[in-house]
Design a protein around this motif. Structure first.
Motif, PDB file in Angstrom:
ATOM      1  N   ALA A  94     -89.743 -17.371  79.728  1.00 34.90           N
ATOM      2  CA  ALA A  94     -88.496 -16.630  79.811  1.00 34.90           C
ATOM      3  C   ALA A  94     -87.890 -16.780  81.188  1.00 34.90           C
ATOM      4  CB  ALA A  94     -88.744 -15.179  79.470  1.00 34.90           C
ATOM      5  N   ALA A  95     -87.075 -15.791  81.570  1.00 38.32           N
ATOM      6  CA  ALA A  95     -86.332 -15.910  82.808  1.00 38.32           C
ATOM      7  C   ALA A  95     -87.243 -16.004  84.005  1.00 38.32           C
ATOM      8  CB  ALA A  95     -85.390 -14.706  82.955  1.00 38.32           C
ATOM      9  N   ALA A  96     -86.660 -16.490  85.120  1.00 38.30           N
ATOM     10  CA  ALA A  96     -87.481 -16.848  86.273  1.00 38.30           C
ATOM     11  C   ALA A  96     -88.154 -15.652  86.908  1.00 38.30           C
ATOM     12  CB  ALA A  96     -86.624 -17.566  87.301  1.00 38.30           C
ATOM     13  N   ASP A  97     -87.556 -14.460  86.827  1.00 34.29           N
ATOM     14  CA  ASP A  97     -88.121 -13.327  87.548  1.00 34.29           C
ATOM     15  C   ASP A  97     -89.336 -12.737  86.853  1.00 34.29           C
ATOM     16  OD1 ASP A  97     -86.297 -10.511  86.270  1.00 34.29           O
ATOM     17  OD2 ASP A  97     -86.592 -12.500  85.390  1.00 34.29           O
ATOM     18  N   LEU A  98     -89.728 -13.307  85.714  1.00 31.86           N
ATOM     19  CA  LEU A  98     -90.843 -12.726  84.986  1.00 31.86           C
ATOM     20  C   LEU A  98     -92.171 -13.225  85.477  1.00 31.86           C
ATOM     21  CD1 LEU A  98     -89.389 -12.814  81.401  1.00 31.86           C
ATOM     22  CD2 LEU A  98     -89.478 -10.920  82.984  1.00 31.86           C
ATOM     23  N   HIS A 103     -71.309 -22.288  85.558  1.00 24.24           N
ATOM     24  CA  HIS A 103     -69.860 -22.133  85.483  1.00 24.24           C
ATOM     25  C   HIS A 103     -69.237 -22.614  86.793  1.00 24.24           C
ATOM     26  CE1 HIS A 103     -65.989 -20.093  84.771  1.00 24.24           C
ATOM     27  NE2 HIS A 103     -66.341 -20.135  83.489  1.00 24.24           N
ATOM     28  N   PRO A 104     -67.991 -23.119  86.744  1.00 21.55           N
ATOM     29  CA  PRO A 104     -67.338 -23.574  87.980  1.00 21.55           C
ATOM     30  C   PRO A 104     -67.227 -22.510  89.065  1.00 21.55           C
ATOM     31  CG  PRO A 104     -66.163 -24.424  86.076  1.00 21.55           C
ATOM     32  CD  PRO A 104     -67.206 -23.490  85.548  1.00 21.55           C
ATOM     33  N   ASP A 105     -67.220 -21.214  88.672  1.00 24.09           N
ATOM     34  CA  ASP A 105     -67.106 -20.179  89.698  1.00 24.09           C
ATOM     35  C   ASP A 105     -68.446 -19.873  90.359  1.00 24.09           C
ATOM     36  OD1 ASP A 105     -68.521 -18.755  87.837  1.00 24.09           O
ATOM     37  OD2 ASP A 105     -66.954 -17.289  87.421  1.00 24.09           O
ATOM     38  N   GLY A 106     -69.545 -20.545  89.898  1.00 22.80           N
ATOM     39  CA  GLY A 106     -70.830 -20.403  90.563  1.00 22.80           C
ATOM     40  C   GLY A 106     -71.895 -19.668  89.785  1.00 22.80           C
ATOM     41  N   HIS A 107     -71.528 -18.835  88.818  1.00 22.09           N
ATOM     42  CA  HIS A 107     -72.551 -18.090  88.089  1.00 22.09           C
ATOM     43  C   HIS A 107     -73.130 -18.948  86.959  1.00 22.09           C
ATOM     44  CE1 HIS A 107     -69.265 -17.347  85.185  1.00 22.09           C
ATOM     45  NE2 HIS A 107     -70.249 -17.130  84.313  1.00 22.09           N
ATOM     46  N   SER A 108     -74.308 -18.584  86.513  1.00 21.42           N
ATOM     47  CA  SER A 108     -74.973 -19.305  85.428  1.00 21.42           C
ATOM     48  C   SER A 108     -74.890 -18.484  84.153  1.00 21.42           C
ATOM     49  CB  SER A 108     -76.449 -19.566  85.772  1.00 21.42           C
ATOM     50  OG  SER A 108     -76.563 -20.397  86.897  1.00 21.42           O
ATOM     51  N   LEU A 109     -74.889 -19.172  83.042  1.00 16.84           N
ATOM     52  CA  LEU A 109     -74.883 -18.491  81.759  1.00 16.84           C
ATOM     53  C   LEU A 109     -75.780 -19.243  80.784  1.00 16.84           C
ATOM     54  CD1 LEU A 109     -71.716 -19.326  79.709  1.00 16.84           C
ATOM     55  CD2 LEU A 109     -72.051 -20.296  81.966  1.00 16.84           C
ATOM     56  N   TRP A 110     -76.393 -18.480  79.884  1.00 19.03           N
ATOM     57  CA  TRP A 110     -77.218 -19.053  78.832  1.00 19.03           C
ATOM     58  C   TRP A 110     -76.382 -19.173  77.570  1.00 19.03           C
ATOM     59  CZ3 TRP A 110     -82.129 -20.888  79.252  1.00 19.03           C
ATOM     60  CH2 TRP A 110     -82.838 -20.568  80.415  1.00 19.03           C
ATOM     61  N   VAL A 111     -76.458 -20.326  76.919  1.00 14.10           N
ATOM     62  CA  VAL A 111     -75.688 -20.555  75.695  1.00 14.10           C
ATOM     63  C   VAL A 111     -76.603 -21.136  74.630  1.00 14.10           C
ATOM     64  CG1 VAL A 111     -73.508 -20.916  76.917  1.00 14.10           C
ATOM     65  CG2 VAL A 111     -74.970 -22.884  76.393  1.00 14.10           C
ATOM     66  N   SER A 144     -75.989 -14.888  77.217  1.00 13.16           N
ATOM     67  CA  SER A 144     -76.475 -14.436  78.527  1.00 13.16           C
ATOM     68  C   SER A 144     -76.912 -12.980  78.494  1.00 13.16           C
ATOM     69  CB  SER A 144     -75.395 -14.640  79.586  1.00 13.16           C
ATOM     70  OG  SER A 144     -75.043 -16.001  79.686  1.00 13.16           O
ATOM     71  N   ALA A 145     -76.127 -12.121  77.839  1.00 16.64           N
ATOM     72  CA  ALA A 145     -76.482 -10.703  77.798  1.00 16.64           C
ATOM     73  C   ALA A 145     -77.797 -10.498  77.051  1.00 16.64           C
ATOM     74  CB  ALA A 145     -75.355  -9.912  77.135  1.00 16.64           C
ATOM     75  N   ARG A 146     -77.954 -11.236  75.968  1.00 14.45           N
ATOM     76  CA  ARG A 146     -79.202 -11.119  75.212  1.00 14.45           C
ATOM     77  C   ARG A 146     -80.392 -11.614  76.027  1.00 14.45           C
ATOM     78  NH1 ARG A 146     -79.246 -14.320  69.746  1.00 14.45           N
ATOM     79  NH2 ARG A 146     -79.873 -16.043  71.113  1.00 14.45           N
ATOM     80  N   ARG A 147     -80.188 -12.712  76.748  1.00 13.31           N
ATOM     81  CA  ARG A 147     -81.267 -13.236  77.577  1.00 13.31           C
ATOM     82  C   ARG A 147     -81.632 -12.264  78.697  1.00 13.31           C
ATOM     83  NH1 ARG A 147     -84.244 -17.961  76.672  1.00 13.31           N
ATOM     84  NH2 ARG A 147     -84.457 -17.983  78.935  1.00 13.31           N
ATOM     85  N   GLU A 148     -80.616 -11.647  79.267  1.00 18.57           N
ATOM     86  CA  GLU A 148     -80.881 -10.689  80.335  1.00 18.57           C
ATOM     87  C   GLU A 148     -81.670  -9.498  79.813  1.00 18.57           C
ATOM     88  OE1 GLU A 148     -78.443  -7.975  83.619  1.00 18.57           O
ATOM     89  OE2 GLU A 148     -77.382  -9.405  82.335  1.00 18.57           O
ATOM     90  N   ALA A 171     -85.145 -10.582  79.277  1.00 19.99           N
ATOM     91  CA  ALA A 171     -85.846 -10.703  80.559  1.00 19.99           C
ATOM     92  C   ALA A 171     -86.313  -9.342  81.050  1.00 19.99           C
ATOM     93  CB  ALA A 171     -84.932 -11.361  81.587  1.00 19.99           C
ATOM     94  N   ARG A 172     -85.451  -8.326  80.922  1.00 22.44           N
ATOM     95  CA  ARG A 172     -85.845  -6.989  81.367  1.00 22.44           C
ATOM     96  C   ARG A 172     -86.988  -6.446  80.524  1.00 22.44           C
ATOM     97  NH1 ARG A 172     -80.167  -6.006  81.888  1.00 22.44           N
ATOM     98  NH2 ARG A 172     -80.202  -4.783  79.963  1.00 22.44           N
ATOM     99  N   LEU A 173     -86.895  -6.648  79.207  1.00 22.73           N
ATOM    100  CA  LEU A 173     -87.959  -6.183  78.326  1.00 22.73           C
ATOM    101  C   LEU A 173     -89.267  -6.909  78.608  1.00 22.73           C
ATOM    102  CD1 LEU A 173     -86.031  -5.881  74.936  1.00 22.73           C
ATOM    103  CD2 LEU A 173     -86.734  -4.033  76.472  1.00 22.73           C
TER     104      LEU A 173
END
Length: 664
Positions: A10-14, A176-184, A206-210, A213-215
């Motif tokens: 899962a996400a990197a912080d796990l 994304h071009p503005d610098g943030h990352s998103l999961w698709v 992205s919201a679901r992945r986040e 990640a928290r769970l």
């Protein structure tokens, strides 16, 4: 727009295994069914496109191409009349209807031709990718959503373009071009019918992945200490032991410090679980600090985890050897032993640590943890507040002990035990007076085992009662056979060792009476030996049993006399007939006549014990007599019988028959 594929983690912080721009692991995230086109997911709703009736024209695949003008020519007489109006859309309205749905759909979509180029894209895709719609047309679709970053996904995508595969679904992390990352989640499916090209849809997850990640973080971390928990620890340990983790780089070794707090239960019982939890959290902070200091200047710091209760582990990947683990263990001991100040309450604790360090190749997570748990037990047994390094030889001895314990009872039933006999010789005339029965285990795997290898195990699990009965019956039967085979010789007695548990857990008096009756051996020809600590501390039932056996005529001997309680006042009240001096007293006699002056204290002590025994009406047997010098000194101070290698080692019963009519 660039991106990476989603790996199995899962996400990197796990767990520390971050998915980077160059880290491509798509296999678990891709779905490539062989047939069927599922409806396109539009958030919580579902949009089903009838691709069979989709018409994009044949001259050009552009979605912006205007429909052809209506045919204004008059129909010829031979032309059939038009079909009645059934309410179905006419070809002239199909394309505009599709375009309106395509444009208004809340799902980001694009039509891609067989060459992989974008033919058209809706506004949702433009917004999602952060680019202009005109700049998407003609672009390579795979580059937009990173489908070419690994071979397997790229191959599946090409198969869908060629019509050989029905569908592709995979997960990607895009930037994304503005610098943030998103999961698709990317889905590629054929348009259907005879229409060339495929429909590419992109859903922002992205919201679901986040949330996932928290769970997962909550699931994989301990709520008290906020350290990784047992589940995450074993996940990291298993990953570290995979071949690809250590073959390509690193030292190829792994280390583990497994510790628990000494006496932590007392903290919970006396101060309460709230204070106990605060102590655990404080210990976790110190362990983390030790790990950070140990990892300074290295690629990674040791992983600190709470495995449950007051048990913690520090996992060292790519360890450099036992010295590194020893330094870490020393630092942890020092850190934990420093006093804790918990809400104004000052307390000190210590820890015991089991240390294991070995090659990662050939090591399993289960095997490593078993070794660590065993070593932690050694640290506890050796006195606590210390660390102990795993010792393969010591572990082999423990494993052998466990193997013996598990097969001890079945071995009795399989008749794997035999008796050998060691002579007891008169000091006065050198004649054979009796024998001591010594049990041996003919183990099918470990060979002939002496009593010190298994008697302790038999006492622990209670099988000593069953084994003791067999020894007693076999020895009495053999003594009676010697008596019948040598009627002209004075009969010899047989001495049998008895464990205290035999007195407590069985009716020893009834067993002896029954065996004597069955074998026909006179009670005076049976002697039972108990250790000094067992006899001197006897009270209640054991003392009553010894008295009943003595009244029956059975001799009672105290074995290893002089090494236990030596309660001489109590000795006069016991139904004892023989004292067997421990071999440690006799060994001091062996230097007489060899140029080394004897220690006069040895002879004084032994002579005093012999005189005391004689005044109490007891006879004395000296154990471990190995030299004639020892025998002569013991004879001079009045010892009655001797036992040792000077006379004979333990031998089979047929060898005893040859000693009955000779002086030893």
């Amino acid at each position: 727009m660039s991106g990476t594929s989603e790996g199995p983690t899962a996400a990197a912080d796990l767990d520390g295994s971050a998915v980077t721009e160059s880290n491509v692991r798509t296999s678990p995230g891709c779905e490539t069914p062989s047939s069927g086109i599922a409806p396109l997911s539009l958030g919580t709703a579902s949009l089903s496109l009838d691709t069979e009736s989709l018409s994009l024209g044949t001259a050009t695949p552009s979605l912006d191409t205007a429909p052809p003008p209506p045919d204004t020519r008059a129909p010829s007489p031979d032309t059939a009349p038009p079909p009645p109006d059934t309410g179905a859309p006419s070809p002239a309205t199909e394309a505009p209807s599709y375009r309106s749905v395509f444009t208004a759909a809340p799902l980001a979509m694009a039509v891609v031709d067989r060459e992989g180029l974008v033919v058209g894209a809706n506004d949702m895709l433009v917004t999602l990718l952060g680019t202009g719609s005109e700049s998407l047309t003609g672009r390579v679709a795979a580059d937009l959503v990173d489908l070419g970053s690994d071979a397997r996904t790229w191959h599946a995508y090409r198969e869908v373009l060629r019509g050989r595969q029905a569908k592709l679904r995979c997960t990607r992390r895009l930037k994304h071009p503005d610098g943030h990352s998103l999961w698709v989640q990317v889905t590629v499916a054929p348009l259907g019918g005879d229409e060339p090209g495929v429909l590419l849809s992109v859903a922002d997850i992205s919201a679901r992945r986040e949330l996932q990640a928290r769970l997962r973080h909550l699931q994989m971390h301990d709520p008290v200490t906020r350290l990784p928990n047992r589940t995450l620890f074993f996940e990291r340990l298993s990953a570290a032991l995979e071949a690809e983790s250590y073959e390509q780089s690193g030292t190829g070794r792994i280390g583990l410090c497994y510790l628990d707090l000494d006496g932590f239960k007392a903290v919970n019982d006396t101060l309460g679980h709230r204070v106990g939890d605060r102590l655990l959290a404080a210990v976790a902070e110190r362990l983390t600090r030790c790990a950070d200091e140990a990892g300074y200047g290295r690629a990674t710091a040791p992983l600190v985890a709470r495995l449950g209760g007051d048990e913690f582990a520090l996992l060292v990947e790519d360890s450099t050897g036992t010295e590194q683990l020893a330094d870490l263990a020393e630092a942890v001991l020092e850190a934990v032993q420093a006093p804790f100040d918990l809400s104004g309450q000052r307390m000190s604790v210590s820890a015991s640590i089991g240390v294991v360090e070995r090659q990662a190749a050939g090591t399993s997570a289960t095997g490593l943890m078993q070794a660590a748990d065993t070593t932690l037990y050694w640290a506890k047994a050796d006195g606590k507040a210390r660390w102990t390094l795993f010792d393969p030889e010591r572990n082999a001895h423990r494993m052998t002990r466990q193997a013996l314990a598990s097969t001890l009872r079945p071995a009795i039933e399989r008749d794997e035990f035999v008796l050998e006999y060691q002579p007891l010789v008169s000091m006065e005339n050198g004649r054979l007076r009796g024998v001591e029965a010594l049990v041996r285990w003919k183990h099918p795997q470990f060979g002939m085992l002496t009593p010190n290898r298994f008697i302790g195990l038999a006492e622990e699990d209670g099988s000593i009662v069953q084994l003791g009965r067999w020894v007693l019956a076999t020895a009495c039967r053999q003594a009676r056979r010697w008596q019948l085979d040598h009627p002209d010789e004075p009969p010899i007695f047989v001495s049998v060792n008895v464990a205290v548990r035999q007195v407590w857990d069985s009716d020893l008096v009834a067993d002896v009476a029954r065996i004597l009756a069955e074998t026909g051996l006179e009670p005076r020809l049976l002697q039972l030996e108990l250790t000094e600590s067992a006899v001197m501390g006897s009270a209640g039932r054991p003392l009553q049993a010894l008295q009943a056996l003595s009244d029956m005529g059975v001799g009672i001997a105290i074995d290893d006399f002089g090494t236990g309680y030596s309660n001489l006042a109590y000795l006069s009240r016991l139904p004892v007939s023989v004292l067997k001096l421990d071999g440690s007293f006799v060994r001091g006699f062996q230097y007489e006549g060899e140029g080394v002056p004897p220690n006069p204290a040895d002879e004084v002590v032994v002579e005093a014990m012999i005189q005391l025994a004689h005044r109490l009406g007891l006879t004395v047997t000296a154990e471990c007599v190995e030299t004639s010098a020892q025998a002569s000194r013991l004879r001079r101070i009045g010892c009655d019988t001797g036992q040792g290698w000077l006379y004979s080692r333990p031998v089979p019963p047929d060898r005893i028959s040859g000693l009955l009519d000779v002086r030893v």
